[in-house]
Design a protein around this motif. Structure first.
Motif, mmCIF file in Angstrom:
data_model
loop_
_atom_site.group_PDB
_atom_site.id
_atom_site.type_symbol
_atom_site.label_atom_id
_atom_site.label_comp_id
_atom_site.label_asym_id
_atom_site.label_seq_id
_atom_site.Cartn_x
_atom_site.Cartn_y
_atom_site.Cartn_z
ATOM 1 N N THR A 15 0.820 -1.204 0.000
ATOM 2 C CA THR A 15 0.000 0.000 0.000
ATOM 3 C C THR A 15 0.860 1.263 0.000
ATOM 4 O O THR A 15 2.031 1.227 0.357
ATOM 5 C CB THR A 15 -0.915 0.016 1.236
ATOM 6 N N HIS A 16 0.237 2.352 -0.407
ATOM 7 C CA HIS A 16 0.902 3.650 -0.419
ATOM 8 C C HIS A 16 0.343 4.528 0.695
ATOM 9 O O HIS A 16 -0.827 4.431 1.047
ATOM 10 C CB HIS A 16 0.716 4.338 -1.770
ATOM 11 N N TRP A 17 1.207 5.376 1.237
ATOM 12 C CA TRP A 17 0.859 6.357 2.265
ATOM 13 C C TRP A 17 0.517 5.719 3.603
ATOM 14 O O TRP A 17 -0.148 6.334 4.431
ATOM 15 C CB TRP A 17 -0.278 7.282 1.799
ATOM 16 N N ASP A 18 0.957 4.476 3.834
ATOM 17 C CA ASP A 18 0.696 3.750 5.078
ATOM 18 C C ASP A 18 2.012 3.414 5.770
ATOM 19 O O ASP A 18 2.591 2.352 5.540
ATOM 20 C CB ASP A 18 -0.089 2.460 4.794
ATOM 21 N N PRO A 19 2.527 4.309 6.624
ATOM 22 C CA PRO A 19 3.803 4.043 7.295
ATOM 23 C C PRO A 19 3.715 2.817 8.203
ATOM 24 O O PRO A 19 2.697 2.582 8.848
ATOM 25 C CB PRO A 19 4.067 5.300 8.116
ATOM 26 N N HIS A 20 4.806 2.052 8.228
ATOM 27 C CA HIS A 20 4.926 0.866 9.085
ATOM 28 C C HIS A 20 6.135 1.054 9.991
ATOM 29 O O HIS A 20 7.229 1.356 9.515
ATOM 30 C CB HIS A 20 5.095 -0.386 8.229
ATOM 31 N N VAL A 21 5.916 0.869 11.282
ATOM 32 C CA VAL A 21 6.977 1.060 12.269
ATOM 33 C C VAL A 21 7.946 -0.117 12.217
ATOM 34 O O VAL A 21 7.533 -1.283 12.264
ATOM 35 C CB VAL A 21 6.384 1.194 13.689
ATOM 36 N N VAL A 22 9.241 0.205 12.107
ATOM 37 C CA VAL A 22 10.284 -0.834 12.085
ATOM 38 C C VAL A 22 11.209 -0.738 13.300
ATOM 39 O O VAL A 22 12.000 -1.649 13.539
ATOM 40 C CB VAL A 22 11.120 -0.787 10.786
ATOM 41 N N GLY A 23 11.103 0.348 14.061
ATOM 42 C CA GLY A 23 11.959 0.487 15.231
ATOM 43 C C GLY A 23 11.582 1.698 16.053
ATOM 44 O O GLY A 23 10.748 2.520 15.655
ATOM 45 N N ASP A 24 12.198 1.776 17.226
ATOM 46 C CA ASP A 24 11.974 2.881 18.146
ATOM 47 C C ASP A 24 13.292 3.624 18.329
ATOM 48 O O ASP A 24 14.344 3.000 18.468
ATOM 49 C CB ASP A 24 11.508 2.354 19.497
#
Length: 118
Positions: A15-24
């Protein structure tokens, strides 16, 4: 503590415009996202907006200025309170850093993305 393969993380969604968290990072989310088309103009009143282009080319529109082209390997920081709009003619892959809980849509009428962790 272990390396995070951003290329591998980017294969987990289309998908586009859907950020996914990969770290803190401290009190921030480190995210990957894919863009294509244009996002609405918006601003973030209390935080800067950090974009690092990993693959492709992003155009950053800043209200009252000429558009800025941001290529792979380049980063762009929008200061807090500045009205802006990222866009891309072809798919671009970007790393974002935002404070936890900050809606990606800022003050736009667009519904904020849920930002799932991958």
């Amino acid at each position: 503590m272990q390396p995070i393969n951003l290329s591998e993380k980017l294969t987990k969604f289309a998908t586009h415009w859907d950020p996914h968290v990969v770290g803190d990072y401290n009190t921030n989310d480190v995210m990957v996202v894919k863009f294509k088309g244009e996002f609405p103009f918006h601003q973030h009143e209390n935080t800067d907006d950090f974009f690092l282009v990993l693959d492709g080319e992003m155009i950053m529109d800043i209200e009252g200025q000429e558009p800025q082209v941001v290529k792979a390997g380049e980063l762009f920081i929008v200061p807090k309170g500045v009205v802006h709009r990222p866009r891309a003619e072809e798919e671009v892959k970007v790393l974002l850093i935002e404070p936890k809980g900050e809606p990606n849509s800022g003050d736009a009428d667009r519904e904020p993305a849920p930002k799932p962790r991958i």
